[in-house]
Design an enzyme around this catalytic site. Sequence first.
Site, PDB file in Angstrom:
ATOM      1  N   ALA A  11       0.416   6.531  14.188  1.00 21.94           N
ATOM      2  CA  ALA A  11      -0.925   6.584  14.778  1.00 21.94           C
ATOM      3  C   ALA A  11      -1.411   8.022  14.861  1.00 21.94           C
ATOM      4  O   ALA A  11      -2.562   8.328  14.526  1.00 21.94           O
ATOM      5  CB  ALA A  11      -0.903   5.940  16.170  1.00 21.94           C
ATOM      6  N   CYS A  42      10.614   2.685   9.979  1.00 21.16           N
ATOM      7  CA  CYS A  42      10.933   1.383   9.370  1.00 21.16           C
ATOM      8  C   CYS A  42      11.979   1.521   8.272  1.00 21.16           C
ATOM      9  O   CYS A  42      12.584   0.530   7.844  1.00 21.16           O
ATOM     10  CB  CYS A  42       9.684   0.749   8.757  1.00 21.16           C
ATOM     11  SG  CYS A  42       8.370   0.475   9.935  1.00 21.16           S
ATOM     12  N   ASP A 281       1.560   2.081  19.060  1.00 17.63           N
ATOM     13  CA  ASP A 281       2.467   1.267  19.876  1.00 17.63           C
ATOM     14  C   ASP A 281       2.305   1.466  21.377  1.00 17.63           C
ATOM     15  O   ASP A 281       2.869   0.701  22.164  1.00 17.63           O
ATOM     16  CB  ASP A 281       3.930   1.572  19.511  1.00 17.63           C
ATOM     17  CG  ASP A 281       4.302   1.068  18.128  1.00 17.63           C
ATOM     18  OD1 ASP A 281       3.439   0.481  17.451  1.00 17.63           O
ATOM     19  OD2 ASP A 281       5.466   1.274  17.725  1.00 17.63           O
ATOM     20  N   TYR A 426      -2.347 -17.524 -11.823  1.00 21.01           N
ATOM     21  CA  TYR A 426      -1.192 -18.337 -12.201  1.00 21.01           C
ATOM     22  C   TYR A 426      -0.679 -17.938 -13.573  1.00 21.01           C
ATOM     23  O   TYR A 426      -1.439 -17.811 -14.521  1.00 21.01           O
ATOM     24  CB  TYR A 426      -1.564 -19.820 -12.215  1.00 21.01           C
ATOM     25  CG  TYR A 426      -0.637 -20.681 -13.041  1.00 21.01           C
ATOM     26  CD1 TYR A 426       0.728 -20.730 -12.750  1.00 21.01           C
ATOM     27  CD2 TYR A 426      -1.107 -21.421 -14.126  1.00 21.01           C
ATOM     28  CE1 TYR A 426       1.593 -21.501 -13.525  1.00 21.01           C
ATOM     29  CE2 TYR A 426      -0.253 -22.197 -14.892  1.00 21.01           C
ATOM     30  CZ  TYR A 426       1.093 -22.235 -14.590  1.00 21.01           C
ATOM     31  OH  TYR A 426       1.951 -22.988 -15.354  1.00 21.01           O
TER      32      TYR A 426
END
Lengths: 452, 452
Positions: A11, A42, A281, A426
């Site tokens: 942030a 992470c 957070d 597809y």
Amino acid sequence: MEIVVVGGSDAAISAGLRARELEPNVRVKLLVADRYANFSICGIPYWFSGEVTDWQSLAHRTTAEIEKEGLELLFEHRATSIDAERKTVTAIANGESRTLPYDKLVIGTGATPIAPRIGGIDSPGVFVLHTMDDMLEIGKYIDDRSARSVLIVGGGYIGIEMADALASRGLDTLLVEAAPTVLQTVDPALGIIVGEELARHGVHVTCNVRVQTITVASDGRLAIHGSAGFETVVDLAVVAVGVKPATELAQTAGVMLGVSGAIAANRRMETSVADVYAAGDCIETWHRLLERPTYVPLGTTAHKQGRIAGENAVGGNAVYAGSLGSQVLKVCDQVAGRTGLRESEAIAEGYDALTIQESYWDHKVYYPHAQRVHLRLTGDRRTGRLLGAQLVGHRDSQVPKRIDVFAAALHHGATVAQLSDLDLTYAPPFSSPWDPVQMAAQAWERARARGE
Amino acid sequence: MEIVVVGGSDAAISAGLRARELEPNVRVKLLVADRYANFSICGIPYWFSGEVTDWQSLAHRTTAEIEKEGLELLFEHRATSIDAERKTVTAIANGESRTLPYDKLVIGTGATPIAPRIGGIDSPGVFVLHTMDDMLEIGKYIDDRSARSVLIVGGGYIGIEMADALASRGLDTLLVEAAPTVLQTVDPALGIIVGEELARHGVHVTCNVRVQTITVASDGRLAIHGSAGFETVVDLAVVAVGVKPATELAQTAGVMLGVSGAIAANRRMETSVADVYAAGDCIETWHRLLERPTYVPLGTTAHKQGRIAGENAVGGNAVYAGSLGSQVLKVCDQVAGRTGLRESEAIAEGYDALTIQESYWDHKVYYPHAQRVHLRLTGDRRTGRLLGAQLVGHRDSQVPKRIDVFAAALHHGATVAQLSDLDLTYAPPFSSPWDPVQMAAQAWERARARGE
């Protein structure tokens, strides 16, 4: 103009970069509590697994790259108080107090790990994992002791990723979760699949057990006692039972708190105190579907909110579109994730929620390496509106971006039926003429028509 | 009620299944011109490559599965005329004429390959590839002659997939395209990357050349002559320069034609003749963005339209939401695809089109096997509206479902800026906190702000 940003993670950096991008003349100072700016926390599990060899590579940007964008990084500056009247922030650096004036302040203090009530939780060899320092400390402990066994307390995404990583590194890995299934961000039926995947890769998973006491044996190992007669001895323990917003600094400015004790910030990232923004957070987060604040700390959200705080700090008018709680994680060879509401959340919110679970091939089964993807889809019976989706499937099955197709539909308030209308791509190696996303939507429509 | 469906491929089968799903008492007869119902002709290249060993596995459903759903399959019934007044359709079966009454008729006759003006195109050893019979015939020819070299005429998606397949099978493979780059469904800058990928895998790609004559040498091989002095000798040639709608049958009923000579069908799949529906590659297709009919024959579209035709034939009121031309193909180890308008299309449509091209890591670069994804994003400068996206990237980079995130946004009329608002999933092995989809959107916004 002088902008001070407190924090050095997602942030904070996003706020600083955005402010400088829009107003190259603004001065931006970041008070970074440790020595690590803009690290990808992470990525920590992948350093433990050995997939990442150089921990420095975990930085989203190097210090030089950040400084090149004109951000001034003040490392090891722990901000301790804000004087909102005088518009100053005080930090401790090298044991000395330092006061900086600001025109606009952005609080990006993040979250801190929750310490559960476990006797002996402060024992040596018991760790939380939230910062780069935590990571290096655990790594050193494992190396120094030649640790061969580890207990992970908590089966949320950090606990699961760490269990995956440490087991793949060869440690005897136990994971203990108090709830009946791991990964409480998905419904139990999928949480079971996640637990099975961990077990298949050598993790000893125990659910329905609360760790109660940890004692240090004479050889320095940890004796663990839990409910339901759980007992084991391990070399170290990592506690990962969630986080809480870090709001101490904000409270010194008289900033109001909101949901879960997080900083109350509106969709412009403004706090209750003039010229003080907050993001990431440490704040409550606007939920796009629920249309009210929630506490959902996630890196993606922190980046978005930081960007908005930075834009608005230099006179912009950016508005946060809201979170859907979209998240995903690798679990050994599988991937699990969700967006929107899970079944119990939808019911608790008063929706006339119908959830279906189906599994489909990720691509045409005649093409090699087809894998089953498990989907849970939740919609509102009354309005037909899509409320959420949860997926578990192989890491090669495009599960993250399939969740994102649901997330994009949710963002636009789509009905379940509208998923079938989407003109998705597809080719036989990648999908079916109806993507699993759409097959699930049609299964939901059929269940609804049957009166389920 | 008696529904007759003409065709045995995607649109026809979808129509029949949907009608029976909604009205289990309806009788549905399908007139299938050959012996292959519901085959995945998109899978043909993977039989040539050897990735699919049993061609029978290319069936989406077996005959038994289709019949179990209550559809009556009349194989080798070539429908020749419709009497719209008497509501009958006549077919030739085993050399005999047979007339069937209908209450509702669904035309799903598909498309036929375009035969370009090439001298000697009817020579033995020159093939088109559209049906299962074509496939088997080419396969037999390769085997019988122990063919070692092949010329593919046309660098569209069938030509590229066949070049990929035949080269990987070990044939000396030449691909000739009349345009300056292959894969004209993406902009030239990406078409070049696709051509390079083919070349890297042993395909000899020649652009800007028109094949002019094919002559059979005394040894049965084919001597090819083209523009710009192109000359070569190969064992066989496959011509894949596109398709045209098969409308002969529909015209016997007096059905009106529309765009590109395709059957004019509205968004309910109704033709100009009462009780006659049409769907799939034989009809013009509503384009969701352009809000007018276009001709974009695709399997995904055929499935959707067939489903709508079947639903409406039994009294439903389904409306086709429209195509975005979303498509994707595997090109050796890469994937290329698009949704919405490419740059030149957007300009031709009168949009104030701005296109950017960037490349991004498919996931955090510190995690192993990160690959670059090339994105082109087109938006309207004036309104900020997203118009289209084209991607080329590694087959493990979730390219198809990343295109689908764009497709979902396009479906809902999103602006480019709104892509940044999407709450997409993130974990380091699969993406970045801002997905490449969003990084491209932000690059577009910056280019627009710079006045590009």
